[in-house]
Design a protein around this motif. Structure first.
Motif, PDB file in Angstrom:
ATOM      1  N   GLY A  66      -7.122   0.289   8.105  1.00 48.82           N
ATOM      2  CA  GLY A  66      -6.771  -1.114   7.915  1.00 48.82           C
ATOM      3  C   GLY A  66      -5.331  -1.311   7.505  1.00 48.82           C
ATOM      4  O   GLY A  66      -4.698  -2.318   7.854  1.00 48.82           O
ATOM      5  N   ALA A  67      -4.753  -0.349   6.745  1.00 45.17           N
ATOM      6  CA  ALA A  67      -3.359  -0.474   6.330  1.00 45.17           C
ATOM      7  C   ALA A  67      -2.432  -0.438   7.535  1.00 45.17           C
ATOM      8  O   ALA A  67      -1.434  -1.172   7.601  1.00 45.17           O
ATOM      9  N   MET A  68      -2.735   0.443   8.517  1.00 43.96           N
ATOM     10  CA  MET A  68      -1.891   0.521   9.711  1.00 43.96           C
ATOM     11  C   MET A  68      -1.996  -0.772  10.529  1.00 43.96           C
ATOM     12  O   MET A  68      -1.002  -1.258  11.074  1.00 43.96           O
ATOM     13  N   GLN A  69      -3.207  -1.315  10.636  1.00 39.54           N
ATOM     14  CA  GLN A  69      -3.361  -2.570  11.363  1.00 39.54           C
ATOM     15  C   GLN A  69      -2.634  -3.706  10.654  1.00 39.54           C
ATOM     16  O   GLN A  69      -2.051  -4.584  11.304  1.00 39.54           O
ATOM     17  N   ALA A  70      -2.629  -3.682   9.314  1.00 33.16           N
ATOM     18  CA  ALA A  70      -1.907  -4.711   8.571  1.00 33.16           C
ATOM     19  C   ALA A  70      -0.410  -4.570   8.780  1.00 33.16           C
ATOM     20  O   ALA A  70       0.313  -5.567   8.871  1.00 33.16           O
ATOM     21  N   LEU A  71       0.076  -3.322   8.864  1.00 33.84           N
ATOM     22  CA  LEU A  71       1.506  -3.109   9.113  1.00 33.84           C
ATOM     23  C   LEU A  71       1.909  -3.661  10.476  1.00 33.84           C
ATOM     24  O   LEU A  71       2.970  -4.273  10.624  1.00 33.84           O
ATOM     25  N   LEU A  72       1.067  -3.418  11.487  1.00 31.41           N
ATOM     26  CA  LEU A  72       1.401  -3.899  12.833  1.00 31.41           C
ATOM     27  C   LEU A  72       1.454  -5.415  12.895  1.00 31.41           C
ATOM     28  O   LEU A  72       2.230  -5.981  13.668  1.00 31.41           O
ATOM     29  N   GLY A  73       0.628  -6.092  12.079  1.00 35.36           N
ATOM     30  CA  GLY A  73       0.601  -7.550  12.112  1.00 35.36           C
ATOM     31  C   GLY A  73       1.282  -8.203  10.935  1.00 35.36           C
ATOM     32  O   GLY A  73       1.050  -9.383  10.663  1.00 35.36           O
ATOM     33  N   ALA A  74       2.113  -7.437  10.198  1.00 30.44           N
ATOM     34  CA  ALA A  74       2.747  -7.974   8.995  1.00 30.44           C
ATOM     35  C   ALA A  74       3.793  -9.022   9.354  1.00 30.44           C
ATOM     36  O   ALA A  74       4.514  -8.902  10.345  1.00 30.44           O
TER      37      ALA A  74
ATOM     38  N   LEU B  10      -0.651  -6.539  -2.125  1.00 30.93           N
ATOM     39  CA  LEU B  10      -0.910  -5.699  -0.969  1.00 30.93           C
ATOM     40  C   LEU B  10       0.310  -5.607  -0.070  1.00 30.93           C
ATOM     41  O   LEU B  10       0.672  -4.524   0.412  1.00 30.93           O
ATOM     42  N   GLN B  11       0.984  -6.738   0.154  1.00 32.70           N
ATOM     43  CA  GLN B  11       2.178  -6.714   0.994  1.00 32.70           C
ATOM     44  C   GLN B  11       3.304  -5.912   0.348  1.00 32.70           C
ATOM     45  O   GLN B  11       4.060  -5.221   1.038  1.00 32.70           O
ATOM     46  N   ARG B  12       3.417  -6.005  -0.975  1.00 33.50           N
ATOM     47  CA  ARG B  12       4.451  -5.196  -1.633  1.00 33.50           C
ATOM     48  C   ARG B  12       4.147  -3.709  -1.499  1.00 33.50           C
ATOM     49  O   ARG B  12       5.049  -2.897  -1.357  1.00 33.50           O
ATOM     50  N   TRP B  13       2.864  -3.343  -1.538  1.00 34.48           N
ATOM     51  CA  TRP B  13       2.512  -1.929  -1.392  1.00 34.48           C
ATOM     52  C   TRP B  13       2.760  -1.450   0.037  1.00 34.48           C
ATOM     53  O   TRP B  13       3.212  -0.316   0.261  1.00 34.48           O
ATOM     54  N   LEU B  14       2.493  -2.311   1.019  1.00 34.20           N
ATOM     55  CA  LEU B  14       2.642  -1.903   2.416  1.00 34.20           C
ATOM     56  C   LEU B  14       4.093  -1.650   2.803  1.00 34.20           C
ATOM     57  O   LEU B  14       4.352  -1.087   3.867  1.00 34.20           O
ATOM     58  N   ARG B  15       5.044  -2.044   1.949  1.00 35.98           N
ATOM     59  CA  ARG B  15       6.451  -1.779   2.282  1.00 35.98           C
ATOM     60  C   ARG B  15       6.724  -0.278   2.377  1.00 35.98           C
ATOM     61  O   ARG B  15       7.677   0.148   3.042  1.00 35.98           O
ATOM     62  N   HIS B  16       5.866   0.539   1.719  1.00 38.74           N
ATOM     63  CA  HIS B  16       6.049   1.983   1.797  1.00 38.74           C
ATOM     64  C   HIS B  16       5.712   2.512   3.185  1.00 38.74           C
ATOM     65  O   HIS B  16       6.033   3.674   3.485  1.00 38.74           O
TER      66      HIS B  16
END
Length: 824
Positions: free
Chosen positions: A704-712, A721-727
């Motif tokens: 799910g994290a990769m899918q969230a990155l693709l649609g960020a 969650l968005q702050r964590w996905l910056r990594h």
């Protein structure tokens, strides 16, 4: 009449001809040899040539006999045998047997014994009993090979030192001090050079080492020693190949009948067992190869016996050594990419050509160099990996007795002795049963270790009657077998004790050892690990009427697959529970189906099941870990996804892995702004305090994290969650929309392309997080000292398959983890 109906009744038998506008069918198919088979044949030939001469030297047979056996094994066994990629020829495992036969009966009679052994193998192949040879304990086989290896090494040591070996291991050991006092410097120098080249050639560094390492070390060692001996003018014994016109062939056997029969049986046994085990090992090696190298049929073991028998008949008739499957040549054949039996046959043809045309070159080889080569092969037959395996399975006694029997008595005597000890050990394990009774806080534990047979019934009955009437009792069965007498004794005691007001819980290592149906825990009959596939135990508010579909009564649609129960969630819609390890989890407070269970009831039920079934089996190991502290071997960094169960996919247990989980399996770069103290602290603690030897970063499919990155949305609200996905943004940069726009290779799966952009990003993320790991000071320091290794892993949830990252190729390739034979 329809136009599609033939006009004549026999028109269906009309001879089919090719269409009028197509070319006529071609003639007979031409024989073609794949390029991979040609290269594999050359590689195997270069290994077989020096080894065949060396084994002939070790047996005391004419050196040409080794070449004859190598050629016949390649051509005859390769063409008829049932394992297409197994290479047969003179094997080191037959050295001691053949040497004893030559010592007792002479060379011509030994050839006749080889012919009769081949006939016996043909008979066994026709009887289709090949599979029964695999019933021999691996400890006996490994012990036999180790004993043969010791015998070979001790005998060849005398030739390495410039002397002559004796007829037995004790005689060789007795004569060794005198031989050491009378060294021949030239022989020793050539032998040391051969062993040095054998050891160092596969370890040449750099790109040049990768290229040169493709040449067989055995050929380089013997060739290098021969060249040095010729250039320096050393005077020492060399290979002497007499004229083929004087080559000795088989004759009628001479000697006592019982001795000859025993010799034939010994040769048949060793040749057959080694060949059949080799065929099984080759199947495992072939299965471990990438699918792109071509499909090879699995071995037909009965046909393999027929091929080996035919080869031994031909080899013995032509004056060659006994033949069996050879592990070294077979593994080289598979590793070289052979795709058919043509490689084995072509290698035999090359041996024939060499035996006819390269005699002057072969006669330059020093005998000391061949002896050193064969001695190294003998030492490798004493495998430390085999010793560790038999130790783990408590078969050291069988291994040791077989090895000593082969060394001091002979191959047949050692194998028979090993079989006798193996049978004795099996009977001892079957009859040895430990039964103990402990009282822990009012609960009486009866622990049975071993197999429950009628011999243990008196002790079992005596211990069971020590449990007071009306007490709570737990009977722990730590074994895999129970006969009818023990079953009835345990069942009768359980009924009597329960009738007197007591409770009995019988647990075992396997579900099949449970005497009766498991007691219901609030109506749930789940056993450990059964909750997979989202299994739920929903109970109706009242007993269903006779004939009612129990699954429908539990709230599941009638056509739904067992193990997946659809339950209402908090919003009233249907949804599947995805919590592995719970025994029935109501989706909302208050439960379902009319039940009124408090919040957390499913957690308590799962803990209860753990206490009843799993804790008794783990208690001792966990107590040891509690005393000694944790000593994990690796840090495993993976995603927090509930479908990724680290202990399951790595077959690990308590104390093996130091696990760090977060959304997206990220390793933030060190630094005050971009770093994350939690992950960094775990890495520092694992490397500097726990001294782990490896760190694994594991990604998985459907993340799910990769899918969230693709649609960020870069302009979106900055939630936690968005702050964590910056990594994960550096990983996203590795996979642009046009994957080839910068010409670089991307991380990929071996054998297929990534299924979608999310999977491509998952693979790139693993590679990127490994780069982030190297930026941490503790990791960089351990990598520099050689105390740590990093590895990437990708787990495909839907396929239940794991892939390991191989960084040898550009961009990184994730190879599917397959079953391999590590000892071949």
């Amino acid at each position: 009449m329809s136009a599609c109906v033939p006009a004549r009744a026999d028109s269906a038998r009309t001879k089919h001809v090719h269409p009028p506008h197509s070319p006529p069918p071609g003639g007979p198919r031409r024989f073609r040899v794949a390029g991979a088979d040609v290269s594999a044949a050359i590689a195997v030939f270069l290994i077989a040539l020096p080894l065949s001469l060396g084994i002939a030297l070790a047996t005391g047979a004419p050196l040409q006999a080794g070449l004859v056996a190598a050629a016949v094994g390649g051509i005859v066994a390769g063409r008829i045998g049932g394992c297409p990629l197994q290479v047969s020829g003179p094997a080191a495992g037959l050295t001691v047997v053949t040497a004893d036969l030559i010592q007792q009966y002479g060379w011509r009679t030994t050839c006749a014994i080889t012919v009769f052994a081949g006939i016996a193998q043909l008979g066994l192949g026709c009887l289709r009993v090949a599979r029964t040879a695999l019933a021999v304990s691996p400890a006996i086989v490994h012990g036999m090979l180790a004993g043969i290896g010791v015998t070979i090494a001790v005998a060849q040591l005398h030739i390495v030192l410039g002397g002559t070996p004796q007829s037995s291991v004790p005689d060789n050991l007795i004569a060794l001090p005198a031989q050491l006092a009378n060294l021949h410097p030239a022989d020793v120098a050539v032998s040391v050079l051969t062993l040095t080249l054998l050891l160092l050639w596969p370890r040449l560094p750099g790109r040049a080492g990768d290229l040169l390492g493709k040449l067989p070390a055995a050929l380089i060692a013997v060739g290098g020693a021969t060249a040095v001996a010729a250039l320096t003018g050393l005077r020492l014994p060399k290979v002497d190949l007499p004229s083929w016109s004087s080559h000795a062939l088989a004759s009628l056997p001479e000697g006592p009948v019982l001795g000859l029969v025993a010799a034939v049986l010994t040769t048949t046994l060793v040749c057959s067992v080694q060949s059949l085990l080799g065929a099984v090992a080759v199947d495992k090696l072939v299965a471990a190869r990438p699918a792109l190298t071509g499909r090879v049929k699995r071995s037909d073991l009965d046909r393999e016996l027929l091929g080996q028998g035919a080869a031994n008949i031909v080899s013995g008739s032509l004056g060659g050594l006994p033949i069996a499957g050879v592990a070294v040549r077979s593994s080289a054949n598979v590793a070289a990419g052979a795709v058919s039996r043509n490689s084995t046959m072509l290698h035999g043809v090359l041996v024939v050509i060499a035996a006819l045309l390269l005699v002057p070159a072969l006669e330059l080889i020093p005998l000391a160099s061949l002896a050193a080569l064969v001695m190294s092969v003998g030492l490798k037959m004493v495998s430390l990996n085999h010793i560790r395996t038999v130790t783990r399975h408590r078969e050291v006694l069988v291994y040791a007795v077989t090895t000593c029997g082969v060394v001091f008595l002979g191959v047949l005597e050692g194998v028979v002795l090993g079989i006798a000890v193996a049978v004795g050990v099996a009977l001892h394990r079957l009859t040895r049963t430990r039964i103990t009774h402990d009282d822990v806080e009012g609960v009486h534990h009866v622990h049975v270790r071993g197999q429950l047979t009628f011999l243990a019934v008196p002790r079992l009955s005596r211990v069971l009657h020590q449990v007071p009437h009306g007490a709570d009792a737990v009977v722990e069965l730590d074994g895999s077998f129970m006969d009818h007498a023990a079953y009835e004794t345990l069942q009768d005691w359980q009924k009597t004790h329960t009738a007197q007001g007591g409770s009995v819980d019988i647990t075992g290592r396997r579900p099949g050892t449970r005497i009766s149906e498991p007691a219901e825990v609030d109506g749930c009959r789940c056993r450990p690990w059964t909750p997979w596939r989202n299994h739920q135990c929903e109970r109706p508010s009242k007993a269903p009427a006779p004939g009612t579909d129990l699954r429908a009564a539990a709230g599941a649609p009638t056509g739904e697959s067992p193990g997946t129960t659809t339950v209402p969630n908090a919003s009233g819609t249907s949804g599947e529970s995805g919590v592995p390890g719970t025994h029935g989890a109501p989706a909302a407070t208050g439960g379902t189906g009319g039940t009124d269970q408090p919040r957390g009831h499913e957690l308590a039920r799962g803990i209860n099941a753990f206490h009843r079934n799993t804790a008794p089996l783990m208690r001792r190991e966990l107590a040891r870990l509690a005393r000694e502290g944790q000593q994990p071997s690796q840090l495993f960094l993976t995603c927090a996804d509930s479908r990724v169960v680290t202990s399951m996919i790595t077959s690990s247990g308590p104390g093996d892995l130091f696990v760090v989980r977060n959304v997206g399996n990220f390793v933030p770069l060190p630094g005050e702004e971009s770093g994350d103290d939690s992950v960094a602290a775990a890495i520092e603690y694992a490397v500097d305090v726990l001294k782990v030897r490896s760190i694994t970063v594991c990604g998985h499919s459907g993340c799910g994290a990769m899918q969230a990155l693709l649609g960020a949305d870069p302009a979106g609200a900055r939630t936690p969650l968005q702050r964590w996905l910056r990594h994960g943004l550096p990983s996203l940069d590795r996979v642009p929309a046009d994957a080839a726009e910068d010409g670089r290779e991307r991380p990929r799966l071996a054998g297929r392309a990534p299924a979608d952009a999310a999977e491509r990003l998952c693979l790139a993320n693993v590679v990127q997080q490994l780069e982030h790991l190297r930026a941490h000071e503790s990791v960089a320091r351990a990598l520099g000292a050689g105390d740590l290794e990093l590895q990437g892993m990708y787990f495909h949830v839907g396929e239940a398959q794991s892939y390991l990252l191989s960084e040898d190729t550009e961009g990184g390739v994730f190879e599917l983890v397959r079953e391999t034979n590590l000892t071949a």
